[in-house]
Scaffold this motif. Structure first.
Motif, PDB file in Angstrom:
ATOM      1  N   VAL A   1      -0.851  -3.725  -2.084  1.00  0.00           N
ATOM      2  CA  VAL A   1      -0.378  -4.821  -3.094  1.00  0.00           C
ATOM      3  C   VAL A   1      -0.847  -4.259  -4.539  1.00  0.00           C
ATOM      4  CG1 VAL A   1      -0.893  -7.227  -3.858  1.00  0.00           C
ATOM      5  CG2 VAL A   1      -0.267  -6.672  -1.413  1.00  0.00           C
ATOM      6  N   MET A   2      -1.966  -3.699  -4.644  1.00  0.00           N
ATOM      7  CA  MET A   2      -2.543  -3.400  -5.999  1.00  0.00           C
ATOM      8  C   MET A   2      -1.827  -2.365  -6.430  1.00  0.00           C
ATOM      9  SD  MET A   2      -6.085  -1.905  -6.915  1.00  0.00           S
ATOM     10  CE  MET A   2      -5.920  -0.301  -6.004  1.00  0.00           C
ATOM     11  N   HIS A   3      -1.505  -1.388  -5.644  1.00  0.00           N
ATOM     12  CA  HIS A   3      -0.616  -0.452  -6.109  1.00  0.00           C
ATOM     13  C   HIS A   3       0.858  -0.893  -6.555  1.00  0.00           C
ATOM     14  CE1 HIS A   3      -3.406   2.277  -4.317  1.00  0.00           C
ATOM     15  NE2 HIS A   3      -3.130   3.484  -4.974  1.00  0.00           N
ATOM     16  N   GLY A   4       1.462  -1.671  -5.727  1.00  0.00           N
ATOM     17  CA  GLY A   4       2.642  -2.149  -6.189  1.00  0.00           C
ATOM     18  C   GLY A   4       2.580  -2.911  -7.412  1.00  0.00           C
ATOM     19  N   LEU A   5       1.500  -3.832  -7.606  1.00  0.00           N
ATOM     20  CA  LEU A   5       1.358  -4.600  -8.990  1.00  0.00           C
ATOM     21  C   LEU A   5       1.070  -3.600 -10.166  1.00  0.00           C
ATOM     22  CD1 LEU A   5       1.454  -7.498  -9.992  1.00  0.00           C
ATOM     23  CD2 LEU A   5      -1.045  -7.394  -9.610  1.00  0.00           C
TER      24      LEU A   5
ATOM     25  N   ALA B   1       5.389  -4.277   1.189  1.00  0.00           N
ATOM     26  CA  ALA B   1       4.689  -5.009   0.122  1.00  0.00           C
ATOM     27  C   ALA B   1       4.925  -4.400  -1.087  1.00  0.00           C
ATOM     28  CB  ALA B   1       3.407  -5.638   0.442  1.00  0.00           C
ATOM     29  N   LYS B   2       4.404  -3.024  -1.177  1.00  0.00           N
ATOM     30  CA  LYS B   2       4.532  -2.323  -2.308  1.00  0.00           C
ATOM     31  C   LYS B   2       5.667  -2.028  -2.943  1.00  0.00           C
ATOM     32  CE  LYS B   2       3.613   2.351  -3.692  1.00  0.00           C
ATOM     33  NZ  LYS B   2       3.533   3.662  -3.086  1.00  0.00           N
ATOM     34  N   ASP B   3       6.694  -1.759  -2.066  1.00  0.00           N
ATOM     35  CA  ASP B   3       8.061  -1.640  -2.431  1.00  0.00           C
ATOM     36  C   ASP B   3       8.617  -2.815  -2.988  1.00  0.00           C
ATOM     37  OD1 ASP B   3       7.798   1.091  -1.704  1.00  0.00           O
ATOM     38  OD2 ASP B   3       8.976   0.959   0.325  1.00  0.00           O
ATOM     39  N   ASN B   4       8.425  -3.905  -2.394  1.00  0.00           N
ATOM     40  CA  ASN B   4       8.898  -5.277  -2.760  1.00  0.00           C
ATOM     41  C   ASN B   4       8.532  -5.676  -4.237  1.00  0.00           C
ATOM     42  OD1 ASN B   4       8.536  -8.648  -2.155  1.00  0.00           O
ATOM     43  ND2 ASN B   4      10.596  -7.474  -1.478  1.00  0.00           N
ATOM     44  N   LEU B   5       7.259  -5.154  -4.447  1.00  0.00           N
ATOM     45  CA  LEU B   5       6.520  -5.548  -5.752  1.00  0.00           C
ATOM     46  C   LEU B   5       7.398  -5.107  -6.980  1.00  0.00           C
ATOM     47  CD1 LEU B   5       3.041  -5.701  -5.080  1.00  0.00           C
ATOM     48  CD2 LEU B   5       4.353  -7.812  -6.061  1.00  0.00           C
ATOM     49  N   PHE B   6       8.161  -3.790  -6.628  1.00  0.00           N
ATOM     50  CA  PHE B   6       9.041  -3.281  -7.593  1.00  0.00           C
ATOM     51  C   PHE B   6      10.391  -4.058  -7.856  1.00  0.00           C
ATOM     52  CE2 PHE B   6       5.767   0.045  -7.017  1.00  0.00           C
ATOM     53  CZ  PHE B   6       5.860   0.506  -8.402  1.00  0.00           C
TER      54      PHE B   6
END
Ligand SMILES: CCCCCCCCCCCCC/C=C/[C@@H](O)[C@H](COP(=O)(O)O)NC(=O)CCCCCCCCCCCCCCC
Ligand SMILES: Nc1ncnc2c1ncn2[C@@H]1O[C@H](COP(=O)(O)OP(=O)(O)O)[C@@H](O)[C@H]1O
Ligand SMILES: [Ca+2]
Length: 523
Positions: A184-188, A157-162
């Motif tokens: 998710v928060m780290h990604g965002l 999820a984190k990588d996807n948010l980038f």
């Protein structure tokens, strides 16, 4: 604006002939649904059986529409209830539907498009089922479209948010526990800083706020972020908070070491007891949420303490104190006042005043060092690690539990589960802070004598005095349920950096009453 089921009889002139099928609701004048608590409005298909029963028999060809709305139940639980209004005039019925739909459309805070990440392995591995059975039908009803990603590995999820175009979404939803929320928060946050050209490695840089809200559908092991921001761990309640477009700002702590960004934290950043529980429990994921109790018991028995130095800047600009009796609730005045104070300081150019603020330094032997940005209330401890901590006041509560006997530590732990004050012990200190640092004794010793190579390779105990048992072991940090291996950290709180689809825990006039209409809530 309010919608009241009308008591007017079937109108021969065709006006206000809206009826409820449920007489009980009509006869209760307090049963008012504010427009902001309507989930959806839809035309009702009337089958012959319904038509032939009750007073509708008299209507030649009735028309009806159904209003789906939020009903409050016990313990902050929300349910989607429905009420059907009947009408003899088709045009009037359509006018009602049209007017109500326009009313819903005018509520700009409601999300229309969401990006959903499901961790299929969180908690009891029910994430996918919970989303499909309890959440997706409600999102469909509320005409919310959702792009769903079922994660295949940690950091997916984190990588996807980038990579994705996050700006086309009104919110990001995570289905899982605190660890999944953290991802998710780290990604965002990371994505927003990247797009704003901000270097996360510089601990002093103010971070760009995230306007895209995060929703949590609880499906993890502790779910304390959900519990402390909604008041209950219940997927349907959380989905309804998302649908009505609630917004709860949240403080986020950034953690650095030597000008390198390590992690963000919103709930518990814990060294010692909670770090050790987490580390041990990771090996026992197969046990599900029970792993924490097992590792908790084991860690309690090991009674390991850690030496080090904690330095912190007390939060002067905040209004409350960790020993207050009042806790953070919906529309919290302490969070509001603190934010106003911060904005005033910004206007006067005082935001860098922290440089001059005094540092308090405490050296010692600690069983636990816990920094919490919120109460960390959860089913194991309904009042949490720091009951008066605030979700959005720009500060964290730093709890230092010094070395004490096993019995005293147990007394301290037990007080998390009852009404007694867990800070009322001589070996427990609590401070409200904006920044703090921790360095383990092990690292201090190494830094003070870097020539002594032998010390760098020490094991569990001091190499100078093998028999003295002075404890030089390191613990790890528990950062919102993720391990963080660093024996020195620099932490600072960023006021209201992210926003959640939540509203904090609501206060009821009469906490015992549970069948409440919204006008019985205190604002
Ligand atoms: C004797 C009973 C004492 C009970 C004390 C309970 C204190 C509980 C405080 C819980 C604070 C939770 C803070 C939240 C952390 C979460 O972010 C994080 C991740 O959540 P996730 O899995 O959903 O992703 N969760 C955790 O790190 C788990 C913490 C679990 C703490 C369990 C503690 C159990 C302690 C048991 C001690 C037993 C002593 C018995 C002696 C006879
Ligand atoms: N598909 C996956 N496989 C393995 N780990 C995952 C997957 N998706 C997410 N994770 C990781 O699982 C960890 C724990 O998830 P979480 O939902 O918080 O469950 P729990 O509350 O049981 O710890 C998070 O750190 C997250 O990064
Ligand atoms: Ca806070």
């Amino acid at each position: 604006m309010e919608l009241r089921p009308s008591r007017a009889p079937a109108d021969s002139e065709g006006r206000a002939a809206a009826y409820s099928r449920r007489a009980r609701l009509i006869s209760e004048p307090e049963n008012v649904v504010p427009a902001c608590e309507i989930v959806a409005v839809e035309e009702t298909e009337i089958d012959k059986k319904q038509c032939d029963s009750g007073k509708w028999q008299k209507m030649s060809k009735p028309h009806a529409f159904t209003v789906h709305y939020i009903k409050r139940a016990r313990n902050h639980r929300w349910r989607c209830s429905e009420i059907t209004f009947w009408c003899i005039d088709e045009q009037l019925c359509n006018q009602w539907i049209q007017a109500l739909k326009e009313l819903l459309d005018s509520q700009k805070s409601r999300p229309k498009r969401l990006l959903v990440y499901i961790n299929p392995y969180g908690g009891k591995r029910q994430g996918k089922r919970i989303y499909e059975q309890k959440v997706a039908p409600l999102f469909n009803l509320a005409s919310i479209s959702a792009d769903v990603v079922i994660t295949e590995h940690a950091n997916h999820a984190k990588d996807n948010l980038f990579e994705v175009n996050i700006y086309k979404y009104d919110g990001i939803v995570c289905v899982g526990g605190d660890g999944m929320f953290s991802e998710v928060m780290h990604g965002l946050i990371g994505r927003i800083q990247k797009d704003s050209g901000i270097d996360q490695n510089n601990p002093k840089t103010p971070l760009a706020q995230c306007s895209i809200r995060i929703g949590i559908i609880p499906a993890g092991s502790t779910d304390c972020i959900c519990y402390a921001t909604v008041g209950i761990i219940d997927p349907e309640t959380s989905a309804l908070h998302i649908i009505v477009g609630d917004c709860q700002p949240l403080d986020v702590s950034s953690i650095h070491h030597n000008n390198t960004f390590l992690k963000y934290s919103v709930s518990l950043l814990g060294y010692g007891f909670y770090g050790d529980i987490l580390k041990d429990s990771e090996k026992k994921r197969w046990m599900g949420p029970m792993r924490y109790d097992f590792s908790g018991f084991k860690t309690f028995l090991s009674h390991q303490y850690y030496e080090g130095t904690v330095s912190f800047q007390p939060a002067k600009g905040t209004v409350g104190s960790p020993r207050d009796k009042e806790s953070c609730r919906t529309g919290c005045h302490i969070c509001r006042q603190t934010k106003q104070l911060e904005e005033q300081q910004k206007n006067y150019g005082l935001e860098h005043k922290e440089v001059e603020d005094e540092w308090k330094v405490i050296k010692g032997k600690f069983l636990a060092i816990n920094a919490v940005n919120m109460s960390c209330a959860c089913p194991r401890s309904p009042k949490g690690l720091s009951p008066a901590a605030h979700l959005a006041d720009g500060s964290a509560d730093l709890i230092l539990v010094r070395k004490c006997s096993r019995f005293n530590f147990l007394r301290y732990l037990v007080r998390h589960t009852n009404q007694d004050d867990q800070f009322d012990f001589p070996f427990v200190d609590v401070y409200r802070v904006k920044r703090f640092q921790f360095t383990s004794k092990h690292l201090e010793d190494n830094e003070s004598d870097i020539k002594d190579v032998g010390k760098k390779r020490f094991g569990q105990f001091c190499s100078d005095h093998p028999a003295c048992c002075c404890n030089l072991a390191n613990s790890t940090w528990n950062c919102d349920g993720e391990t963080l291996d660093s024996s020195a950290v620099e932490v600072r709180v960023h006021c209201q950096l992210v926003k959640l689809f939540a509203r904090g825990i609501e206060i009821y006039k009469d906490e015992a009453a549970y069948n409440l209409s919204s006008n019985e809530l205190l604002s």
